[in-house]
Design an enzyme around this catalytic site. Structure first.
Site, PDB file in Angstrom:
ATOM      1  N   ARG A   1       3.368  -1.105 -11.317  1.00 24.93           N
ATOM      2  CA  ARG A   1       3.974  -2.484 -10.960  1.00 24.93           C
ATOM      3  C   ARG A   1       5.460  -2.197 -10.065  1.00 24.93           C
ATOM      4  NH1 ARG A   1      -0.013  -2.953 -13.292  1.00 24.93           N
ATOM      5  NH2 ARG A   1      -0.749  -4.539 -15.002  1.00 24.93           N
TER       6      ARG A   1
ATOM      7  N   GLU B   1       1.116   1.839   7.868  1.00 19.03           N
ATOM      8  CA  GLU B   1       1.650   2.677   6.769  1.00 19.03           C
ATOM      9  C   GLU B   1       1.994   4.066   7.064  1.00 19.03           C
ATOM     10  OE1 GLU B   1      -1.985   2.178   4.496  1.00 19.03           O
ATOM     11  OE2 GLU B   1      -1.717   0.171   4.337  1.00 19.03           O
TER      12      GLU B   1
ATOM     13  N   THR C   1      16.177 -11.160  -8.866  1.00 20.41           N
ATOM     14  CA  THR C   1      16.547  -9.661  -8.641  1.00 20.41           C
ATOM     15  C   THR C   1      16.723  -9.352  -7.187  1.00 20.41           C
ATOM     16  OG1 THR C   1      14.132  -9.016  -8.986  1.00 20.41           O
ATOM     17  CG2 THR C   1      15.530  -9.032 -10.755  1.00 20.41           C
ATOM     18  N   PRO C   2      15.666  -9.638  -6.286  1.00 23.14           N
ATOM     19  CA  PRO C   2      16.074  -9.208  -4.734  1.00 23.14           C
ATOM     20  C   PRO C   2      17.419  -9.941  -4.330  1.00 23.14           C
ATOM     21  CG  PRO C   2      14.278 -10.661  -5.028  1.00 23.14           C
ATOM     22  CD  PRO C   2      14.522 -10.462  -6.446  1.00 23.14           C
TER      23      PRO C   2
ATOM     24  N   TYR D   1      -9.629   3.979   2.578  1.00 22.98           N
ATOM     25  CA  TYR D   1     -10.168   2.589   3.347  1.00 22.98           C
ATOM     26  C   TYR D   1     -11.784   2.970   3.442  1.00 22.98           C
ATOM     27  CZ  TYR D   1      -5.789   0.780   4.374  1.00 22.98           C
ATOM     28  OH  TYR D   1      -4.353   0.323   4.246  1.00 22.98           O
TER      29      TYR D   1
ATOM     30  N   GLY E   1      13.716 -17.878 -12.148  1.00 24.52           N
ATOM     31  CA  GLY E   1      13.324 -17.068 -13.068  1.00 24.52           C
ATOM     32  C   GLY E   1      13.743 -15.548 -12.604  1.00 24.52           C
TER      33      GLY E   1
ATOM     34  N   VAL F   1       6.998 -12.267  -3.449  1.00 21.45           N
ATOM     35  CA  VAL F   1       5.917 -12.773  -4.341  1.00 21.45           C
ATOM     36  C   VAL F   1       5.891 -11.652  -5.519  1.00 21.45           C
ATOM     37  CG1 VAL F   1       3.851 -12.636  -3.101  1.00 21.45           C
ATOM     38  CG2 VAL F   1       3.928 -14.086  -5.022  1.00 21.45           C
TER      39      VAL F   1
ATOM     40  N   TYR G   1      11.557  -3.148  -2.939  1.00 21.09           N
ATOM     41  CA  TYR G   1      11.472  -2.808  -4.020  1.00 21.09           C
ATOM     42  C   TYR G   1      10.601  -1.317  -4.416  1.00 21.09           C
ATOM     43  CZ  TYR G   1       6.914  -3.790  -1.965  1.00 21.09           C
ATOM     44  OH  TYR G   1       5.544  -3.785  -1.115  1.00 21.09           O
TER      45      TYR G   1
ATOM     46  N   HIS H   1       0.874  -1.241   0.024  1.00 21.17           N
ATOM     47  CA  HIS H   1       0.070   0.082  -0.177  1.00 21.17           C
ATOM     48  C   HIS H   1       0.722   1.244  -0.024  1.00 21.17           C
ATOM     49  CE1 HIS H   1      -4.157  -1.894   1.782  1.00 21.17           C
ATOM     50  NE2 HIS H   1      -3.673  -2.401   0.701  1.00 21.17           N
TER      51      HIS H   1
ATOM     52  N   SER I   1      11.796  -5.314  -7.805  1.00 24.08           N
ATOM     53  CA  SER I   1      13.012  -5.099  -6.982  1.00 24.08           C
ATOM     54  C   SER I   1      14.155  -4.514  -7.446  1.00 24.08           C
ATOM     55  CB  SER I   1      13.224  -6.753  -6.760  1.00 24.08           C
ATOM     56  OG  SER I   1      12.356  -7.616  -6.071  1.00 24.08           O
TER      57      SER I   1
END
Length: 397
Positions: free
Chosen positions: A206, A140, A276-277, A98, A272, A388, A191, A88, A209
């Site tokens: 989108r 947050e 990256t992270p 919210y 795959g 993920v 990210y 978020h 990372s």
């Protein structure tokens, strides 16, 4: 905590609501997007909406949170909500949004469950929702404070200074500030969000990372082209249009996949573009002269598909106590040799030291397989961390 009265109502109605929660969340999104179409166009991942993945993830999170009010487990609550809060924050979500969710979610509950939603039932589930919402809002707010920004004010414009092909379908992009100032630092494994305006006018967002050294003045992300999949529309757009000199709208870094800064052994397992992270973590370990034990596992379709292949080997080679094992489904004309294996990743022959902290990233089936193998070898669940790329269904297991 829930009130005693609401706790008993939730206990009695959870089976009914839980059985219908997938239908409820599907209707919720439809109602919300009909009322405010700009949310689907400019904020939510419409690829995940088409595939139904976001609906499943929301249903799982609500059901898991409600269940944890009956059998309190603060660690599990923190795990579920921390990941949502970071996502978020990376989207710039603000507290007022919210109320929008509440309006359409409860309209969907009433429509699906009908007369079963008595005043007591409505009150109890309303309490669950706002307990979850207020917890997220608090989390947050803390993330925004740590980032040094006002709630929701996370976007900035950067310029691409370098583009490097890491495989035929993956390009890494180095990002720098427009005025030459140092970009905010980040924790290895985190990210940032990238927002692009697509040809149809939609602004889609989108997460990617960061795979650069946190101490660098610049940021680096990698983008993989995914042909013929709705989830790939932003990555495909970036792959085809983002080059040196291009400007991108990006956010401050967030994400809770952060390795402990101690001497505990590490297992970094990826598949795959999930590498990256791990590349970011390895860059940090090299940059700080880490001496800790590090086992690196990577699985891919083929050597040609393996993004950051050369960089991965180079980084592992710079860490004294690091080892690398790779698995490829298709080795082509090459024969398996040493630490290069054919087939799917298998941890049975990998040494796991006591107190190993495992970090996983890749397709969900890969991560669940790795988790099962680690648990079977007595790695505590709390030592298994993951990232993920897409809606998070980990909470459902």
């Amino acid at each position: 905590m829930l009130s005693n009265a609401s706790t008993e109502v939730i206990r009695a109605t959870l089976p009914v609501v839980g059985a219908a929660i997938g239908e409820i969340t599907t209707l919720f999104y439809r109602k919300m997007f009909e009322a405010q179409p700009e949310l689907e166009r400019d904020l939510f991942n419409r690829g995940n909406q088409k595939q139904g993945e976001q609906q499943k993830a929301l249903a799982g999170a609500i059901a898991a949170f409600a269940t944890l009010q009956l059998e309190p487990d603060s660690a599990k609550v923190d795990l579920i909500l921390s990941r949502i809060a970071h996502k978020h924050a990376s989207l710039g979500i603000t507290p007022d949004q919210y109320a929008i969710v509440h309006e359409h979610l409860f309209a969907a509950i009433v429509e699906i469950l009908g007369d079963a939603v008595t005043p007591d039932v409505a009150k109890a589930w309303d309490e669950v929702y706002w307990l979850m919402a207020e917890t997220l809002i608090t989390m947050e707010r803390g993330l925004y404070q740590l980032a040094g920004v006002e709630p929701g004010d996370v976007w900035r414009t950067v310029r691409i200074t370098e583009r490097v092909l890491q495989s035929a379908d993956t390009a890494s992009l180095t990002l720098t500030s427009l005025d030459g100032s140092i970009l905010p630092t980040f924790a290895p494994g985190q990210y940032l969000s990238v927002g692009v305006v697509l040809p149809d006018g939609a602004r889609q967002i989108r997460q990617y990372s960061l795979c650069s050294v946190p101490s660098s003045a610049d940021w680096r992300i990698s983008v993989k082209r995914i042909s013929g999949t709705p989830d790939g529309e932003v990555s495909n757009f970036l792959y085809n249009n983002a080059f040196e000199g291009s400007e991108l709208s990006v956010t401050t870094p967030f994400g809770d996949l952060m390795m402990p800064e101690d001497d505990s052994p590490l297992l970094l397992a990826s598949a795959g573009i999930g590498c990256t992270p791990m590349i970011g973590m390895l860059n940090h370990l090299v940059d700080t002269g880490a001496q800790r034990s590090v086992s690196v596992i990577h699985a891919d379709r083929s050597i040609a598909d393996h993004a950051h292949r050369a960089e991965l080997s180079e980084l592992v080679g710079k860490i004294p106590a690091a080892t690398l094992h790779r698995w490829y489904e298709d080795l082509g004309s090459l024969a398996p040799l040493g630490a290069v294996h054919e087939g799917r990743a298998d941890l049975r022959e990998i040494e796991l030291e006591p107190n190993t902290q495992a970090f996983l990233c890749g397709p969900m089936p890969f991560m669940l397989s790795m988790r099962e193998s680690l648990i079977a070898r007595d790695v505590p669940a709390q030592n298994i961390h993951y990232e993920v790329f897409g809606p998070d269904s980990w909470a459902n297991i």
